[in-house]
Write a protein that holds these residues in place. Sequence first.
Motif, PDB file in Angstrom:
ATOM      1  N   THR A   1      47.779  38.997  45.490  1.00 26.83           N
ATOM      2  CA  THR A   1      46.637  38.247  46.035  1.00 26.83           C
ATOM      3  C   THR A   1      45.344  39.027  45.839  1.00 26.83           C
ATOM      4  OG1 THR A   1      48.170  37.464  47.719  1.00 26.83           O
ATOM      5  CG2 THR A   1      45.850  36.984  48.069  1.00 26.83           C
TER       6      THR A   1
ATOM      7  N   ASP B   1      44.625  41.213  43.505  1.00 25.30           N
ATOM      8  CA  ASP B   1      44.222  41.214  42.094  1.00 25.30           C
ATOM      9  C   ASP B   1      43.491  39.918  41.751  1.00 25.30           C
ATOM     10  OD1 ASP B   1      45.251  43.698  41.665  1.00 25.30           O
ATOM     11  OD2 ASP B   1      47.099  43.024  40.723  1.00 25.30           O
ATOM     12  N   GLY B   2      44.003  38.811  42.276  1.00 27.39           N
ATOM     13  CA  GLY B   2      43.336  37.533  42.031  1.00 27.39           C
ATOM     14  C   GLY B   2      41.950  37.510  42.646  1.00 27.39           C
ATOM     15  N   GLN B   3      41.845  37.961  43.884  1.00 19.32           N
ATOM     16  CA  GLN B   3      40.530  37.965  44.553  1.00 19.32           C
ATOM     17  C   GLN B   3      39.538  38.850  43.809  1.00 19.32           C
ATOM     18  OE1 GLN B   3      42.028  39.220  48.361  1.00 19.32           O
ATOM     19  NE2 GLN B   3      42.062  37.135  49.193  1.00 19.32           N
ATOM     20  N   LEU B   4      40.043  39.930  43.251  1.00 24.04           N
ATOM     21  CA  LEU B   4      39.141  40.882  42.585  1.00 24.04           C
ATOM     22  C   LEU B   4      38.600  40.362  41.252  1.00 24.04           C
ATOM     23  CD1 LEU B   4      41.073  44.174  43.398  1.00 24.04           C
ATOM     24  CD2 LEU B   4      38.830  43.511  44.261  1.00 24.04           C
ATOM     25  N   THR B   5      39.132  39.246  40.765  1.00 29.51           N
ATOM     26  CA  THR B   5      38.554  38.664  39.544  1.00 29.51           C
ATOM     27  C   THR B   5      37.411  37.708  39.886  1.00 29.51           C
ATOM     28  OG1 THR B   5      40.110  36.804  39.505  1.00 29.51           O
ATOM     29  CG2 THR B   5      40.762  38.806  38.321  1.00 29.51           C
ATOM     30  N   THR B   6      36.981  37.720  41.131  1.00 30.52           N
ATOM     31  CA  THR B   6      35.878  36.841  41.563  1.00 30.52           C
ATOM     32  C   THR B   6      34.704  37.729  41.995  1.00 30.52           C
ATOM     33  OG1 THR B   6      36.569  36.828  43.870  1.00 30.52           O
ATOM     34  CG2 THR B   6      37.630  35.223  42.406  1.00 30.52           C
ATOM     35  N   GLN B   7      33.851  37.177  42.857  1.00 28.13           N
ATOM     36  CA  GLN B   7      32.755  38.012  43.364  1.00 28.13           C
ATOM     37  C   GLN B   7      33.216  38.922  44.508  1.00 28.13           C
ATOM     38  OE1 GLN B   7      29.965  34.627  43.782  1.00 28.13           O
ATOM     39  NE2 GLN B   7      28.461  35.912  42.777  1.00 28.13           N
ATOM     40  N   VAL B   8      34.473  38.803  44.858  1.00 30.59           N
ATOM     41  CA  VAL B   8      35.038  39.695  45.885  1.00 30.59           C
ATOM     42  C   VAL B   8      35.361  41.032  45.233  1.00 30.59           C
ATOM     43  CG1 VAL B   8      37.019  40.045  47.416  1.00 30.59           C
ATOM     44  CG2 VAL B   8      36.013  37.769  47.181  1.00 30.59           C
ATOM     45  N   ARG B   9      34.885  42.115  45.863  1.00 30.03           N
ATOM     46  CA  ARG B   9      35.192  43.449  45.357  1.00 30.03           C
ATOM     47  C   ARG B   9      36.137  44.160  46.336  1.00 30.03           C
ATOM     48  NH1 ARG B   9      29.666  43.017  44.575  1.00 30.03           N
ATOM     49  NH2 ARG B   9      29.190  44.540  46.186  1.00 30.03           N
TER      50      ARG B   9
END
Lengths: 270, 311
Positions: free
Chosen positions: A99, A101-109
């Motif tokens: 989860t 890794d998926g979030q980190l491909t967005t504007q979430v760091r």
Amino acid sequence: MRLYLAVAAWQSWAVLKRHLVVYLRNWHTAALPPIFEPVILLLVFGVGLGNNIPAFDWKAQNVSYLAYLAPGILAYTVFMTAFFQALFAAYIRMHYQKTWDGQLTTQVRLEHVVWGEALWSATLGLAYAVIVVFVLGGFTLAGWLELHWSGVIAMLPLLFLAGVAFAALGLLFTAIVPTIDHMNIPFYLVIMPLGFASSTYFPLESDTLLAQAWLVINPLHHLAEGLRLLLLSGVWSFHLAAALLLFGLMILILLPVDFRLLRRRVLGER
Amino acid sequence: MNGKKAFATPLLLQAQGLMKSFGPKRVVDGVDLQCHSGEILGMLGANGAGKTTTLRMCYGFLRPDGGEIRIDGIDRVSDPDRTNRLIGVCTQDDTFDTDFTVRDNLLWFGHYFRPRPTDLETRVAKLLTRFDLARYADAKPDTLSGGYRRRLMIARALVHQPKVLFLDEPTTGLDPQARMSVWELVDGLRQEGLGIVLTTHYMDEAERLSDNLLVLKEGRVVSAGAPRTVLGDLVGEHVIVLDANIPEAGAVRQWLKDEGIGEPIRILNTWQIALDGAGLARFSAAFGQLRFEVRPPNLDDLFLQLTDDDS
């Protein structure tokens, strides 16, 4: 400083919201532990065992074991819920479900993911604590407990802060345990002893220097004792201030360490 | 343009002098790359060449030790929020949110962007249709076949309408039919003006899809440009294929050594020898009596050459 400021970033709250949505979808099973665990513990230990323990003196008061136990369970619930979420649930999201890794491909760091996990763990810890308060209310209505309720609402921010601090401790282990099986090490060598040796289930009083030092630096002890004095006597004690200070220090110190270790683990940065 | 396929479209991704070390080991050493709107840039290299590290720096997982990355003109390091809004990332591993359905994966991804994608529900419905996922909209992603998982990964990377799409080995593990359908989708995205950066181990995929190639070896760019140019630079104009077990094998080996070519690449019982036009003429003159096949080079030759050099 950027790490601390990330607590206010929309991304951190988006991560928290995601966890909340998933949790609420499974509310019918997820709600069982926070409702039944305190009820069972209060019945088994407070009523069952308590009936075999005569009332004893605590801080110049004569208290039943059930009355002694009730605030301890409140503190223990926040501690265990927040820690468990930040350790097991976060590890599963990080390692197995990917989860993060998926979030980190967005504007979430990563700093948002870390804060999101900590805030969610604290939210759940607080929610479970509120359920315990209702359970204690039920015991009060049943005439089994006599508690001072006036300060309870004011305690909620402190309980939330406690949840963030314990989550920061949980994330530390999430960052370093090699596999999920290794979680037994921190759980049984650190968390269980800490959970019980903190004036939660029994009074901890000793004149030895080591025990005194342990109690002074143990935030869960201060939280349990502070809640106990508040609920049993209506007294705002120094324990609450000590807990506030120690939780603040835990967050200030542990979260940057968590972030650094997780950056290495999740992103491969050294 | 040094053999590079030229684009008059806007430059969407520009990286200059990228550097990255892990401990004492320099993994990426001065890599430059560019990708325009409507271009597919293929990144090739053997394992450990620095492809994934370069890609991870471009999409923000890693911070470069040196160099600069600009997405649509905006500096990647100093403004991660804005640049992350402009890129879509499809990682090699599936990173779905397994707590959500296929539709909710797309919807929830939209929540991780600001400004929020406009009319998100309509956008998600269109993506589900376009990627042939509508019939699985209410299924959990882990129930999908490999091909449909890839489709979902790419669709998810497009929810917020990025300008640049990073595809890290998008068809690894797929059957030929599923691979081709992914190629068609990727080609369609190129035609719509996305800049696409692709890494792959499938040479036919790189050759068919890429407008330009970037070949990395030990963290450095060893060739860049249109596929034919890169092949000419690194492999040669022709590849001779001959039986490795012929009696004259020793003489051929000696000839290659004398020519400064080194050992031939062996595949099963054949030798594959890359030569330029003059070299082919000399080989024919020296071994006119041998039976051998001459074919144009392909990216498989390049890949074998790169890995053979490493070994």
